[in-house]
Motif scaffolding. Sequence first.
Motif, PDB file in Angstrom:
ATOM      1  N   GLY A 384       0.819  -1.205   0.000  1.00  0.00           N
ATOM      2  CA  GLY A 384       0.000   0.000   0.000  1.00  0.00           C
ATOM      3  C   GLY A 384       0.849   1.250   0.000  1.00  0.00           C
ATOM      4  N   PRO A 385       0.235   2.420  -0.247  1.00  0.00           N
ATOM      5  CA  PRO A 385       0.989   3.647  -0.492  1.00  0.00           C
ATOM      6  C   PRO A 385       1.559   4.310   0.754  1.00  0.00           C
ATOM      7  CG  PRO A 385      -1.362   4.104  -0.585  1.00  0.00           C
ATOM      8  CD  PRO A 385      -1.222   2.611  -0.437  1.00  0.00           C
ATOM      9  N   SER A 386       1.240   3.796   1.956  1.00  0.00           N
ATOM     10  CA  SER A 386       1.737   4.441   3.176  1.00  0.00           C
ATOM     11  C   SER A 386       2.893   3.688   3.825  1.00  0.00           C
ATOM     12  CB  SER A 386       0.597   4.595   4.194  1.00  0.00           C
ATOM     13  OG  SER A 386       0.095   3.330   4.590  1.00  0.00           O
ATOM     14  N   ALA A 387       3.459   2.705   3.124  1.00  0.00           N
ATOM     15  CA  ALA A 387       4.567   1.934   3.693  1.00  0.00           C
ATOM     16  C   ALA A 387       5.772   2.830   3.947  1.00  0.00           C
ATOM     17  CB  ALA A 387       4.961   0.800   2.752  1.00  0.00           C
ATOM     18  N   ALA A 388       6.477   2.570   5.048  1.00  0.00           N
ATOM     19  CA  ALA A 388       7.659   3.345   5.399  1.00  0.00           C
ATOM     20  C   ALA A 388       8.753   3.170   4.349  1.00  0.00           C
ATOM     21  CB  ALA A 388       8.183   2.913   6.766  1.00  0.00           C
ATOM     22  N   MET A 389       9.673   4.117   4.333  1.00  0.00           N
ATOM     23  CA  MET A 389      10.772   4.091   3.383  1.00  0.00           C
ATOM     24  C   MET A 389      11.844   3.084   3.795  1.00  0.00           C
ATOM     25  SD  MET A 389      11.047   8.235   3.027  1.00  0.00           S
ATOM     26  CE  MET A 389      12.229   8.275   1.670  1.00  0.00           C
TER      27      MET A 389
END
Length: 534
Positions: A384-389
Amino acid sequence: MNAQTTELAGVPGLAEHFNFAAHLLSLNTGRAAKAAFVDETGSTSYGELDQRVRQLAAALRAQGVKREERVLLLMHDCRDWPVAFLGAMYAGVVPVAVNTLLTADDYAYMLEHSRAQAVLCSGALLPAVTAAMVKSDHEVQKVVVSRPIAPLHPSEVEFEAFLAPHAPLGKPAATGPDAPGFWLYSSGSTGRPKGTVHSHGNPYWTAELYGKGVLKLREDDVCFSAAKLFFAYGLGNALSFPLSVGATVLLMGERPTPDATFKRWLGGIGGVQPTVFYGAPTGFAGMLAHPALPARSDVKLRLVSSAGEALPAELGQRFKAHFGVDIVDGIGSTEMLHIFLSNTPEKVAYGTTGWPVPGYTIELRGDEGQPVPDGEPGDLYIQGPSAAMMYWGNRQKTQETFQGGWTKSGDKYVRNADGSYTYGGRSDDMLKVSGIYVSPFEVEATLVQHPAVLEAAVIGVEDAEGLTKTKAFVVLKPGQQTDEAALKAFVKDHLAPYKYPRQIEFVEDLPKTATGKIQRFKLRDQERAKGPAA
């Protein structure tokens, strides 16, 4: 197939230049007079928030803190917290929000690990910061103190005095959606806590997909979170989500005891009553057992959320029976920033964690990495688009957790025939008894259905033959009594016979993290020190 994919339908993408703090301020330019945050000392309007955020950004710049350098944010929930967090992001500086319940040794490690150039802290936490700085080889240039409780050293400055000389910064740092935005440290239940790096874009996605998409928060809501702002769950609940719709937030600096929570539910702080409450299972159990539990007619709750640990069905059902409002249970993580698998206000299946949040893909995998069929436990992976870097400075753990676009959560789940998911426990907590997986959470959730039981934790212990057997640690409700035989019989009546706990120990309380999660590893360590069970 057990993978479930949902689309980002109707959610606008992000521009090449995107600053999350500037984004929130711009959304609320027409609400200058409306209360954004309320705490026990007063309220901050959206107009005041805009000015103070940009003043803090200017003050950090003047202090010489540069783009992408870190500042440690160690502050109890109060109206200065969002100013500090968003002000740093507005300047392109990276706030590192940390748990307020740790030790000076923990903070010394975090100062060195993050190379924080400044510390923004509460006056009550200044002694811990001072002790940490003595213990660490730090780079701190300035300590900024919110609500000091003692005279400050010349190297320290009061929060308002730090802001006052500076005109609001007119233009935000030209960050992008993938630029480092902020850090959150993992709980550190095994080894050192990991510095989880999130981008400017990540909180935008959680607000759009969960705050607006699932919870459907409104401008007229008053939001109150028992989970603190330093916690990923609390950061969405009390900052990203409400500010994305122009709602009002009620903040609480003290511990979220039932008494403190009820006081706010009843309008005892600022005269406002929350319409949205975010809690955790441990808190809900304590509230429902409390003699001062408010009547349904005395509160204004229209929406209640739970995360942190899976919600036992019995708790949700009792809460609904008393207040007429469902508890919307979901699971998130520091690595994914907020909830990605959840029930919804319109569709609640107690005993499950619900369905994938639109915008996230869920997959369950077996021990060899293969997809598992419905009904069988598997390791939970999320895309998903909110995964940590990344985890800062920890390539090995980064590669173990963030795998080719997927994030491994460390949880065991079962996918049901209706597409919902049932929690099995942390992967490290799962038990194999007689060659069959046993979910400690399933046994715990059954035990707490007994009228005398407040909380329970289940682990595996080895017997004299080296075989794994289940043991339960049980906390009874005040004034209630039962015995081991009765609880064993109760579990046998509700679950398959092999799942009942072979041993039960009654205890006063259970070891927990600062965010209320049961630390089963401490119970395992305690039992290993005793040697094999007879």
